[in-house]
Write a protein that holds these residues in place. Structure first.
Motif, PDB file in Angstrom:
ATOM      1  N   PRO A 141     -66.565 -82.586-126.308  1.00  0.00           N
ATOM      2  CA  PRO A 141     -66.392 -81.627-127.414  1.00  0.00           C
ATOM      3  C   PRO A 141     -64.961 -81.583-127.945  1.00  0.00           C
ATOM      4  O   PRO A 141     -64.747 -81.395-129.150  1.00  0.00           O
ATOM      5  CB  PRO A 141     -66.809 -80.289-126.799  1.00  0.00           C
ATOM      6  CG  PRO A 141     -66.703 -80.470-125.324  1.00  0.00           C
ATOM      7  CD  PRO A 141     -66.993 -81.909-125.070  1.00  0.00           C
ATOM      8  N   LEU A 142     -63.984 -81.758-127.050  1.00  0.00           N
ATOM      9  CA  LEU A 142     -62.595 -81.747-127.513  1.00  0.00           C
ATOM     10  C   LEU A 142     -62.313 -82.922-128.437  1.00  0.00           C
ATOM     11  O   LEU A 142     -61.564 -82.795-129.418  1.00  0.00           O
ATOM     12  CB  LEU A 142     -61.646 -81.782-126.308  1.00  0.00           C
ATOM     13  CG  LEU A 142     -61.533 -80.481-125.509  1.00  0.00           C
ATOM     14  CD1 LEU A 142     -60.768 -80.721-124.212  1.00  0.00           C
ATOM     15  CD2 LEU A 142     -60.861 -79.386-126.328  1.00  0.00           C
ATOM     16  N   ALA A 143     -62.892 -84.086-128.140  1.00  0.00           N
ATOM     17  CA  ALA A 143     -62.680 -85.265-128.988  1.00  0.00           C
ATOM     18  C   ALA A 143     -63.228 -85.031-130.386  1.00  0.00           C
ATOM     19  O   ALA A 143     -62.618 -85.449-131.384  1.00  0.00           O
ATOM     20  CB  ALA A 143     -63.337 -86.490-128.354  1.00  0.00           C
ATOM     21  N   LEU A 144     -64.375 -84.374-130.481  1.00  0.00           N
ATOM     22  CA  LEU A 144     -64.942 -84.063-131.797  1.00  0.00           C
ATOM     23  C   LEU A 144     -64.002 -83.153-132.580  1.00  0.00           C
ATOM     24  O   LEU A 144     -63.753 -83.366-133.774  1.00  0.00           O
ATOM     25  CB  LEU A 144     -66.308 -83.403-131.623  1.00  0.00           C
ATOM     26  CG  LEU A 144     -66.993 -82.921-132.916  1.00  0.00           C
ATOM     27  CD1 LEU A 144     -67.197 -84.073-133.893  1.00  0.00           C
ATOM     28  CD2 LEU A 144     -68.315 -82.232-132.598  1.00  0.00           C
ATOM     29  N   ILE A 145     -63.455 -82.164-131.899  1.00  0.00           N
ATOM     30  CA  ILE A 145     -62.509 -81.253-132.557  1.00  0.00           C
ATOM     31  C   ILE A 145     -61.256 -82.007-133.012  1.00  0.00           C
ATOM     32  O   ILE A 145     -60.736 -81.789-134.107  1.00  0.00           O
ATOM     33  CB  ILE A 145     -62.138 -80.101-131.604  1.00  0.00           C
ATOM     34  CG1 ILE A 145     -63.363 -79.207-131.363  1.00  0.00           C
ATOM     35  CG2 ILE A 145     -60.976 -79.285-132.156  1.00  0.00           C
ATOM     36  CD1 ILE A 145     -63.169 -78.191-130.277  1.00  0.00           C
ATOM     37  N   MET A 146     -60.795 -82.951-132.173  1.00  0.00           N
ATOM     38  CA  MET A 146     -59.577 -83.684-132.519  1.00  0.00           C
ATOM     39  C   MET A 146     -59.816 -84.679-133.642  1.00  0.00           C
ATOM     40  O   MET A 146     -58.854 -85.117-134.294  1.00  0.00           O
ATOM     41  CB  MET A 146     -59.019 -84.391-131.278  1.00  0.00           C
ATOM     42  CG  MET A 146     -58.561 -83.439-130.173  1.00  0.00           C
ATOM     43  SD  MET A 146     -57.515 -82.066-130.743  1.00  0.00           S
ATOM     44  CE  MET A 146     -56.003 -82.949-131.182  1.00  0.00           C
ATOM     45  N   ALA A 147     -61.069 -85.057-133.897  1.00  0.00           N
ATOM     46  CA  ALA A 147     -61.352 -85.874-135.083  1.00  0.00           C
ATOM     47  C   ALA A 147     -61.055 -85.067-136.341  1.00  0.00           C
ATOM     48  O   ALA A 147     -60.463 -85.582-137.311  1.00  0.00           O
ATOM     49  CB  ALA A 147     -62.806 -86.332-135.066  1.00  0.00           C
TER      50      ALA A 147
END
Length: 541
Positions: free
Chosen positions: A188-194
């Motif tokens: 989920p953090l990677a999606l936010i960082m996109a």
């Protein structure tokens, strides 16, 4: 207790003063911290000198084989591709798929950077994408910021997951469970960082027209990262997630219809028109890494894994092991199963098809070794420090159940356990989960490496969690996930980014921008850890 905890932190204080404050290279500070660690263990904690030095030796060996051997193999192949022009062909294909600036950032900084993090790490995921973006006309500060923000999601699984493997070796925790829990944080953090990657370059005005591309990039990476880390293993998580992101974004950019691409002020679409590239060249430039993925999976199948890890009859020759100081904790190195060896084999197979002579590989082998000497020194010292700081007495022979060092009647806890007891005495059980990611963030800020941060603080997280009655898998993984935030503000990462974009000496300006993303990242991750600890404990492996 508090005095003992303070003494145990002396090596960390040396690192804190030497690296971020005095801005000295880790390769120079780490040996000093190593000496402080050994002297503290012997003269303050009264561990036997011989045992302390042998523990330090085992930690140092582990730092080289298998830890640094993995990125070494990856960098040899990368340097061969760079020297022969194949890396330029790969980069050109990545750069010429779209003229939309937001899509370029997602493709190159987020997707290609994640792939590079998975393969070799150690600065390449920031330096290479940043230099490509500069070549495409990005402002140097923007290129550095975008690449530092984008290089977060793949970090715990970087360099073929060596940070997670190191965390498992340091703590003795199950590597698959650590992979699963870390993946549950990072997906989920990677999606936010996109979203943060596009926001960093265009603020909210640029988000509106890029939602589709952001979701394709973020979801393709996040879903793959979750599935691989939870059901296959840590080694290929960032590699496969980065590949999935690149393929998904490339396909999306080919089929979508943009009425008006988002450009920088002063840009003209004709100036940035995509150039033609050949699929055969693109495929061959990726061939070593595609073979790596296939071979890593092949040697870790249920039927093949016992062969390549040396546990099958007649295959013990692939396992190097030795008793150095602890019969219950043998030094071991499965050299044929190591991703470092597999990367070199993948290169040996692929290079003839690419027209690359083996003599070039031999030349780059020596150059890569020289290039990595500072990293060898730093990581060997950090792992050596970690081994000494985790030394406890008595040391028991698992066969005889007798003490080989120390007295069965007298327990002597480790320096890390002393620090953990200090934390348990000062911090509430219900507060610690909110703070646990900070250890990873601080560790990477100090050392520039998630691997080193896990070696330094992994066992501290484990022992603190056990002392508080919390999940050790959860807290150790939280620290590793928190390391991604540290990457954005690490002096080492920022120096690499500044050098790549021509802003040497402007590192402070870059850090002022990246810290704006680091703080909310750590807060959000702390809330996630707290939620897993108290609201959804059943989701912890």
């Amino acid at each position: 207790m508090l005095l003992g905890a303070l003494a145990a932190t002396l090596p960390l204080i040396v690192l804190l003063i030497g690296i971020p404050l005095l801005m000295k290279p880790a390769a120079k500070v780490a040996p000093v911290a190593w000496l402080v660690t050994v002297l503290t263990a012997i003269f303050v904690f009264h561990f036997p000198a011989k045992t302390t030095l042998l523990a330090a030796l085992q930690g140092g060996l582990t730092g080289i084989f298998p830890i640094m051997y993995i990125p070494f193999g990856a960098l040899v192949v990368y340097n061969v591709l760079k020297a022969t022009g194949w890396m330029d062909k790969m980069q050109g294909a990545m750069a010429n798929l779209t003229v939309d600036r937001r899509a370029q950032a997602l493709l190159i900084a987020f997707g290609f950077g994640a792939f590079l993090e998975g393969i070799c790490g150690f600065g390449a995921p920031v330096a290479i994408p940043a230099s490509i973006l500069i070549g495409l006309g990005y402002n140097p500060m923007m290129a550095a910021l975008v690449c530092l923000v984008a290089n977060t999601g793949p970090v715990p699984f970087g360099s073929l997951a060596i940070p997670t493997v190191t965390l498992a070796k340091t703590t003795g925790l199950d590597v698959m469970k650590l992979s699963q829990m870390t993946g549950r944080f990072m997906a989920p953090l990677a999606l936010i960082m996109a979203f943060a990657t596009v926001y960093a370059m265009s603020k909210s005005k640029g988000l509106k027209g890029a939602i589709g591309t952001i979701l394709v990039a973020g979801l393709s990476f996040s879903i793959t990262e979750f599935l691989v880390s939870n059901y296959i293993g840590a080694d290929l998580t960032s590699v496969l997630a980065g590949l999935a992101c690149l393929v998904a974004v490339a396909i999306y950019l080919k089929v979508q219809k943009h009425a008006q691409p988002w450009l920088f002020e002063g840009d003209a679409p004709a100036d940035n028109a995509p150039k033609e590239f050949h699929f055969k060249e693109l495929f061959l430039s990726w061939l070593p890494y595609l073979l790596l993925a296939v071979l890593v999976i092949a040697v870790n199948l249920p039927k093949t894994k016992p062969l390549f890890n040396g546990s099958a009859a007649g295959w013990n020759w692939v396992l190097l092991k030795a008793q150095i100081y602890n019969p219950g904790k043998l030094y071991s190195f499965t050299w044929l199963q190591s991703p470092g060896t597999i990367m070199l084999i993948a290169g040996l197979i692929a290079f003839p098809f690419m027209g690359i002579k083996y003599s070039v590989m031999g030349e780059q082998f020596g150059k890569t070794f020289k290039q990595m000497i500072p990293s060898f020194i730093a990581v060997a010292c950090i792992l050596s420090i970690a081994e000494v700081m985790n030394l406890a007495l008595p040391i028991i022979d698992p066969k005889t159940k007798l003490a080989v060092v120390g007295d069965l009647a007298t327990k002597q806890i480790s320096m890390v356990a002393t620090m953990a007891n200090g934390i348990v005495a000062l911090v509430s059980k219900h507060i610690y989960p909110l703070l646990s990611p900070l250890f990873g963030t601080i560790g990477v800020f100090l050392t520039g490496s998630n691997t080193s941060a896990n070696a330094l603080f992994g066992n501290l997280q484990k022992l603190t969690a056990q002392g508080m009655g919390l999940s050790d898998i959860l807290m150790a993984s939280a620290g590793s996930a928190g390391a991604s935030a540290g990457k954005m503000i690490s002096p080492q990462s920022i120096v690499i980014a500044a050098t790549a974009v021509g802003l040497a000496g402007k590192e402070g300006l870059i850090m002022r921008q990246t810290i704006k993303y680091t703080i909310p990242y750590v807060i959000l991750l702390g809330l996630m850890v707290w939620g897993f600890a108290f609201l959804f404990p059943g989701l912890v492996p």
